[in-house]
Design a protein around this motif. Structure first.
Motif, PDB file in Angstrom:
ATOM      1  N   PHE A 131      -9.624   2.855   1.675  1.00  0.00           N
ATOM      2  CA  PHE A 131      -9.652   3.725   2.841  1.00  0.00           C
ATOM      3  C   PHE A 131     -10.345   5.046   2.542  1.00  0.00           C
ATOM      4  N   GLY A 132     -10.945   5.604   3.584  1.00  0.00           N
ATOM      5  CA  GLY A 132     -11.406   6.971   3.528  1.00  0.00           C
ATOM      6  C   GLY A 132     -10.242   7.905   3.823  1.00  0.00           C
ATOM      7  N   GLU A 133     -10.520   9.204   3.815  1.00  0.00           N
ATOM      8  CA  GLU A 133      -9.452  10.183   4.048  1.00  0.00           C
ATOM      9  C   GLU A 133      -9.114  10.323   5.526  1.00  0.00           C
TER      10      GLU A 133
ATOM     11  N   TYR B 155       3.788   0.568   2.570  1.00  0.00           N
ATOM     12  CA  TYR B 155       3.592  -0.503   3.546  1.00  0.00           C
ATOM     13  C   TYR B 155       3.538  -1.859   2.851  1.00  0.00           C
TER      14      TYR B 155
ATOM     15  N   TYR C  52       0.838  -1.184   0.000  1.00  0.00           N
ATOM     16  CA  TYR C  52       0.000   0.000   0.000  1.00  0.00           C
ATOM     17  C   TYR C  52       0.880   1.244   0.000  1.00  0.00           C
TER      18      TYR C  52
ATOM     19  N   GLY D  21       2.193   3.286  11.434  1.00  0.00           N
ATOM     20  CA  GLY D  21       1.234   2.716  10.507  1.00  0.00           C
ATOM     21  C   GLY D  21      -0.134   2.607  11.159  1.00  0.00           C
ATOM     22  N   PRO D  22      -1.166   2.411  10.370  1.00  0.00           N
ATOM     23  CA  PRO D  22      -2.507   2.243  10.929  1.00  0.00           C
ATOM     24  C   PRO D  22      -2.584   1.010  11.829  1.00  0.00           C
TER      25      PRO D  22
ATOM     26  N   TYR E 243      -9.381   1.858  11.820  1.00  0.00           N
ATOM     27  CA  TYR E 243      -7.985   1.906  12.214  1.00  0.00           C
ATOM     28  C   TYR E 243      -7.705   3.230  12.912  1.00  0.00           C
TER      29      TYR E 243
ATOM     30  N   GLN F 178      -0.300  -6.584  -5.529  1.00  0.00           N
ATOM     31  CA  GLN F 178      -0.400  -7.791  -4.709  1.00  0.00           C
ATOM     32  C   GLN F 178       0.139  -8.975  -5.492  1.00  0.00           C
TER      33      GLN F 178
ATOM     34  N   LEU G 129      -9.087   6.095  10.765  1.00  0.00           N
ATOM     35  CA  LEU G 129      -9.314   5.718   9.375  1.00  0.00           C
ATOM     36  C   LEU G 129     -10.354   4.610   9.295  1.00  0.00           C
TER      37      LEU G 129
ATOM     38  N   GLN H 101       0.767   5.481   0.998  1.00  0.00           N
ATOM     39  CA  GLN H 101       0.010   6.480   1.735  1.00  0.00           C
ATOM     40  C   GLN H 101       0.644   7.851   1.609  1.00  0.00           C
TER      41      GLN H 101
ATOM     42  N   PHE I 138      -4.072   0.837  -2.208  1.00  0.00           N
ATOM     43  CA  PHE I 138      -3.496  -0.402  -2.753  1.00  0.00           C
ATOM     44  C   PHE I 138      -2.605  -0.099  -3.950  1.00  0.00           C
TER      45      PHE I 138
ATOM     46  N   SER J 154      -2.106  13.023   4.888  1.00  0.00           N
ATOM     47  CA  SER J 154      -3.525  13.401   5.028  1.00  0.00           C
ATOM     48  C   SER J 154      -4.462  12.559   4.171  1.00  0.00           C
ATOM     49  N   GLN J 155      -4.007  11.381   3.792  1.00  0.00           N
ATOM     50  CA  GLN J 155      -4.874  10.455   3.056  1.00  0.00           C
ATOM     51  C   GLN J 155      -4.756   9.059   3.666  1.00  0.00           C
ATOM     52  N   GLY J 156      -5.749   8.227   3.376  1.00  0.00           N
ATOM     53  CA  GLY J 156      -5.640   6.840   3.787  1.00  0.00           C
ATOM     54  C   GLY J 156      -4.764   6.064   2.826  1.00  0.00           C
ATOM     55  N   PRO J 157      -4.243   4.922   3.247  1.00  0.00           N
ATOM     56  CA  PRO J 157      -3.418   4.107   2.350  1.00  0.00           C
ATOM     57  C   PRO J 157      -4.193   3.679   1.106  1.00  0.00           C
TER      58      PRO J 157
ATOM     59  N   PRO K 281      -5.704  -7.341   8.008  1.00  0.00           N
ATOM     60  CA  PRO K 281      -4.620  -6.542   7.437  1.00  0.00           C
ATOM     61  C   PRO K 281      -3.884  -5.771   8.524  1.00  0.00           C
ATOM     62  N   THR K 282      -2.606  -6.091   8.713  1.00  0.00           N
ATOM     63  CA  THR K 282      -1.797  -5.484   9.772  1.00  0.00           C
ATOM     64  C   THR K 282      -0.681  -4.666   9.157  1.00  0.00           C
ATOM     65  N   PHE K 283      -0.650  -3.392   9.508  1.00  0.00           N
ATOM     66  CA  PHE K 283       0.348  -2.473   8.981  1.00  0.00           C
ATOM     67  C   PHE K 283       1.484  -2.304   9.980  1.00  0.00           C
ATOM     68  N   GLY K 284       2.708  -2.268   9.470  1.00  0.00           N
ATOM     69  CA  GLY K 284       3.850  -1.889  10.278  1.00  0.00           C
ATOM     70  C   GLY K 284       4.065  -0.397  10.144  1.00  0.00           C
ATOM     71  N   ARG K 285       5.290   0.056  10.370  1.00  0.00           N
ATOM     72  CA  ARG K 285       5.596   1.484  10.263  1.00  0.00           C
ATOM     73  C   ARG K 285       5.784   1.928   8.827  1.00  0.00           C
TER      74      ARG K 285
END
Lengths: 111, 117
Positions: free
Chosen positions: B108-110, A87, A36, B42-43, B35, A49, B91, A38, A46, A41-44, A99-103
């Protein structure tokens, strides 16, 4: 135990190819690898894959070696607008997938 | 096709006040996620819904956080009372499971940025 490990940050210049490698030593047989992107100010969002070998789309390529213990996201000829956090996630696409995100990896593209 | 819609985009409150966030997922997406994302991180998943059912809420601080997804569509996340450490971006994401190559892709939304003073 972290499922994935990525560099915290990377720097590049416009026009260069950027490769971000993610380690996932404990990847399970049914796990897929998903990347992903990011922006601030936005969500991640895709990107790509894959399960094994190589996957390519209009945005990036994903290289996965035979042992699947790592994967490399390749961004060809980056521009300033590719500056973002990237990510790497691994998981089974089945019903139990969380779905697990790291840093992530913060990529900065310089002029 | 409309994306995931969240509101409000920004919220500033004083500690101990309540706050609520709303999410409208993509039509037809049966899975909804909340999230929390702290600065530089990260989320982090708070809760996941499959239709109306919360199937994973182990990371939701249940003493002050609550969520609901009525009729399996819109969802609301509430914090009461808010604490300073709750300042973050919340999120919402949705996904649809089905045999495509991008199965399970999160949309995702914003996000809703919360500042607790």
């Amino acid at each position: 135990l972290a499922k994935t490990t990525q560099p915290i940050s990377m720097d590049s210049y416009e026009g260069q190819e950027v490769n971000i490698t993610c380690s996932h030593n404990n990847i399970a047989t049914n796990d897929y690898i998903t990347w992903y992107q990011q922006f601030p100010s936005q969500g991640p969002r895709f990107i790509i894959q894959g399960y094994k070998t190589k996957v390519t789309n209009e945005v990036a390529s994903l290289f996965i070696p035979a042992d699947r213990k790592s994967s490399t996201l390749s961004l060809p000829r980056v521009s300033l607008s590719d500056t973002a956090v990237y990510y790497c996630l691994v998981g089974d696409k089945g019903g139990s997938y969380i779905p697990t995100f790291g840093r992530g990896t913060s990529l900065i593209v310089h002029p | 096709e409309a994306g995931v819609v969240q509101s409000p985009r920004y919220k500033i409150i004083e500690k101990k006040q309540p706050v609520a966030f709303w999410c409208n997922p993509i039509s037809g997406h049966n899975t909804l996620y909340w999230y929390r994302q702290n600065l530089g991180q990260g989320p982090e998943l708070l809760i996941r819904y499959e239709n109306e059912e919360a199937v994973d809420d182990s990371q939701l601080p249940k003493d002050r956080f609550s969520a609901e997804r009525l009729k399996g569509v819109d969802s609301t996340l509430k914090i009461q009372p808010a604490e300073l450490g709750d300042s973050a971006v919340y999120l919402c994401a949705s996904s649809k499971r089905g045999g495509t190559s991008r199965d399970g892709e999160l949309f995702f939304g914003e996000g809703s940025r919360l500042t607790v003073l």
